[in-house]
Design a protein around this motif. Structure first.
Motif, mmCIF file in Angstrom:
data_model
loop_
_atom_site.group_PDB
_atom_site.id
_atom_site.type_symbol
_atom_site.label_atom_id
_atom_site.label_comp_id
_atom_site.label_asym_id
_atom_site.label_seq_id
_atom_site.Cartn_x
_atom_site.Cartn_y
_atom_site.Cartn_z
ATOM 1 N N GLY A 125 1.156 -1.140 0.336
ATOM 2 C CA GLY A 125 0.232 -0.019 0.164
ATOM 3 C C GLY A 125 0.448 1.062 -0.112
ATOM 4 N N THR A 126 0.052 3.018 -0.180
ATOM 5 C CA THR A 126 0.337 3.483 -0.394
ATOM 6 C C THR A 126 0.246 4.127 0.799
ATOM 7 N N ALA A 127 1.329 5.284 2.027
ATOM 8 C CA ALA A 127 0.791 5.878 2.924
ATOM 9 C C ALA A 127 2.057 6.791 3.332
ATOM 10 N N VAL A 128 1.993 7.775 2.079
ATOM 11 C CA VAL A 128 0.591 8.102 1.148
ATOM 12 C C VAL A 128 0.452 8.150 -0.142
ATOM 13 N N SER A 129 0.318 8.636 -0.982
ATOM 14 C CA SER A 129 -0.275 8.988 -2.613
ATOM 15 C C SER A 129 -0.232 10.478 -2.544
ATOM 16 N N VAL A 130 0.547 11.817 -2.223
ATOM 17 C CA VAL A 130 -0.516 13.237 -1.901
ATOM 18 C C VAL A 130 -0.657 13.432 -3.242
ATOM 19 N N LEU A 131 -2.537 13.932 -2.714
ATOM 20 C CA LEU A 131 -3.600 14.208 -3.860
ATOM 21 C C LEU A 131 -3.606 15.769 -4.318
ATOM 22 N N SER A 132 -2.343 16.795 -3.605
ATOM 23 C CA SER A 132 -2.431 18.149 -3.515
ATOM 24 C C SER A 132 -1.191 18.145 -4.964
ATOM 25 N N THR A 133 0.175 17.290 -4.651
ATOM 26 C CA THR A 133 0.823 16.991 -6.052
ATOM 27 C C THR A 133 0.325 16.040 -7.189
ATOM 28 N N THR A 134 -0.682 15.084 -7.495
ATOM 29 C CA THR A 134 -1.120 14.821 -8.356
ATOM 30 C C THR A 134 -2.076 14.547 -8.912
ATOM 31 N N HIS A 135 -2.282 14.393 -9.959
ATOM 32 C CA HIS A 135 -3.527 14.306 -11.268
ATOM 33 C C HIS A 135 -4.291 12.993 -10.014
ATOM 34 N N PRO A 136 -5.573 12.819 -9.745
ATOM 35 C CA PRO A 136 -5.984 12.532 -9.167
ATOM 36 C C PRO A 136 -6.584 11.199 -10.606
ATOM 37 N N VAL A 137 -6.747 11.934 -12.224
ATOM 38 C CA VAL A 137 -7.023 11.042 -13.196
ATOM 39 C C VAL A 137 -5.594 9.562 -13.422
ATOM 40 N N ALA A 138 -4.399 10.330 -13.236
ATOM 41 C CA ALA A 138 -3.028 9.698 -12.987
ATOM 42 C C ALA A 138 -3.559 8.709 -12.618
ATOM 43 N N LEU A 139 -3.194 9.529 -10.421
ATOM 44 C CA LEU A 139 -2.847 8.400 -9.924
ATOM 45 C C LEU A 139 -4.010 6.986 -9.909
ATOM 46 N N THR A 155 -3.254 -1.431 -2.153
ATOM 47 C CA THR A 155 -3.917 -0.293 -1.487
ATOM 48 C C THR A 155 -3.656 1.027 -1.824
ATOM 49 N N LEU A 156 -4.136 1.654 -1.749
ATOM 50 C CA LEU A 156 -3.936 2.848 -2.247
ATOM 51 C C LEU A 156 -4.447 4.223 -0.999
ATOM 52 N N GLY A 157 -3.197 4.501 -0.476
ATOM 53 C CA GLY A 157 -3.759 5.154 0.598
ATOM 54 C C GLY A 157 -2.429 6.916 0.020
ATOM 55 N N VAL A 158 -4.108 7.646 0.118
ATOM 56 C CA VAL A 158 -3.443 8.964 -0.159
ATOM 57 C C VAL A 158 -3.502 10.148 0.927
ATOM 58 N N GLY A 159 -3.923 10.902 0.618
ATOM 59 C CA GLY A 159 -3.445 12.199 2.005
ATOM 60 C C GLY A 159 -3.211 13.697 1.091
#
Length: 440
Positions: A125-139, A155-159
């Motif tokens: 899992g990712t702890a975490v993939s940072v959504l503020s700097t990533t395009h949600p569709v790409a992630l 498992t996708l963990g986002v923050g």
């Protein structure tokens, strides 16, 4: 006194015992005796009593301690994940950071893809993939790819991340951090759960397009051997002791995210890093489990669980649904196993303060705002007090006591606090061989 009489006296769930003498737990006022169940009025935030297994994973930050090269650090991360599977741990959790030695993995999903290819059974899992700097569709595309090709082990963990210079470098700006997380999370979830997605919001606006690959389609599991990439002649499959309750293998799925009507959703499990009341409410409203940080003691966890419960019920979901999703909350912590408690603490106190000062001190804010850093040694001492640091018995007792007090039964434990590559592998091996058996 026999085990049976002890459980009868305390009404403690099977497998949960009080901490060893001298173990310190964060108190919840009014204070119960160490290791004893809290009376119901004191446990308002705790999950319902549960005898589900305590599941332990390794939290790998790819921490660069002074004097180490980036290549050495990343090699340790890969080797530690392989060792975690060999040791029988439930999962590995990967962090991502930019431009700082606190962690030198810049993309947790990319590292997860590598580790899913290097392993056969363990969850990643990712702890975490940072959504503020990533395009949600790409992630979302990355997560779907990993979910479908790994047989559901991802498992996708986002923050939300922090107000770092990363926002400027990647062009999302401080607004994405301050006010954009909800929109980004919503778009990500629609992509992971749907077949066609468009957007018309302040941050993202685009015409409807097809979701490819579609994460929500059924996984191909013609046979367990082929699913694990073992072939038909690979012999019997030996699942690690903590991977017995994966979806399709005898229990609920690895991430029991629910729709508003209470049905499990398809696609990869998603967890949300929660460090504020707003984040807790956002996770609860969307039916997503929480990932709680290393700084959280039992009292902090109980407060966040109570806030989560309130928001969950306000969204029209049931207590039974809460119990199911509650099993998937993850608590981050630290683990250092040694023959003596003093030796385990000394290992971390000798290495982690320098790493904190070196790594966290390198952060730059996007707009020049002042950010005060915790005292590195005091923070390390706090982590030693809160988490599984000590003898194997003490480590197990600390995990079991937290599970009993809060109901949280999944842990992601930082195992690289020694700063030494070989010592990290040895620490993970001892977690598997000496701590996990005491959690059964």
């Amino acid at each position: 006194m026999t085990k049976t009489s002890a459980r009868a006296e305390t009404r403690r769930p099977v497998g949960v015992r009080p901490p060893a003498a001298g173990a310190a737990l964060t108190a919840v006022a009014p204070v119960a005796a160490a290791g004893q169940p809290l009376p119901l009025p004191q446990r308002a935030g705790a999950l319902p009593a549960d005898t589900a297994p305590v599941r332990v994973g390794a939290f790998l930050l790819s921490a660069q301690f002074p004097g180490q090269t980036h290549g050495e650090v990343l090699d340790r991360t890969v080797r530690a994940a392989v060792e975690a599977e060999r040791a029988g741990l439930d999962s590995v959790w990967l962090a991502e950071h930019h431009f700082v030695p606190y962690g030198v993995c810049p993309n947790a999903a990319t590292m997860a893809g590598l580790l899913l290819g290097r392993t056969r059974r363990i969850g990643v899992g990712t702890a975490v993939s940072v959504l503020s700097t990533t395009h949600p569709v790409a992630l979302g595309e990355q997560a779907a790819l990993l979910h479908l090709t790994s047989g559901g082990r991802f498992t996708l963990g986002v923050g939300r991340g922090g107000p770092w210079i990363d926002l400027d470098v990647f062009g999302s700006g401080v607004e994405a951090f301050e006010n954009g997380f909800a929109e980004r999370l919503e778009l990500l979830l629609r992509w992971l759960r749907g077949s066609r997605v468009g957007a018309d919001g302040p941050q993202f606006s685009f015409p409807e397009v097809a979701v490819v690959p579609r994460a929500a389609e059924p996984l191909r599991r013609s046979g367990l051997g082929s699913w694990l990439g073992l072939g038909e002649t690979a012999g019997p499959v030996r699942l690690p002791r903590q991977r017995q309750d994966v979806e399709g293998l005898g229990g609920e799925g690895p991430g029991e995210e629910l729709t508003a009507s209470g049905r499990p959703v398809a696609g990869p499990p998603v967890v949300v890093a929660c460090t504020s009341p707003g984040g807790v409410r956002l996770a609860a409203e969307r039916g997503l489990p929480m990932l709680l940080g290393m700084h959280s003691g039992d009292e902090d966890k109980l407060q966040m669980l109570e806030l989560y419960r309130t928001a969950w019920l306000a969204a029209g979901r049931s207590e039974e649904q809460l119990r199911r999703v509650g099993r998937q909350h993850v608590a981050a912590g630290v683990a250092q196993v040694d023959d003596r408690t003093s030796a385990a603490r000394a290992t971390l106190l000798n290495a982690m303060p320098g790493w904190f000062e070196y790594g966290l001190g390198a952060h730059r804010t996007v707009d020049g705002r002042e950010r005060k850093m915790r005292d590195p040694r005091q923070y390390t001492e706090l982590l030693c007090d809160l988490h599984a640091v000590g003898t194997p018995r003490q480590c197990a007792d600390k995990l079991l006591a937290t599970a009993e007090r809060t109901g949280i039964r999944r842990f992601a434990l930082l195992a690289e606090g020694s700063g030494d590559n070989e010592a990290t592998l040895h620490n993970i091996a001892r977690l598997g061989s000496e701590v996990l058996p005491q959690l059964a």
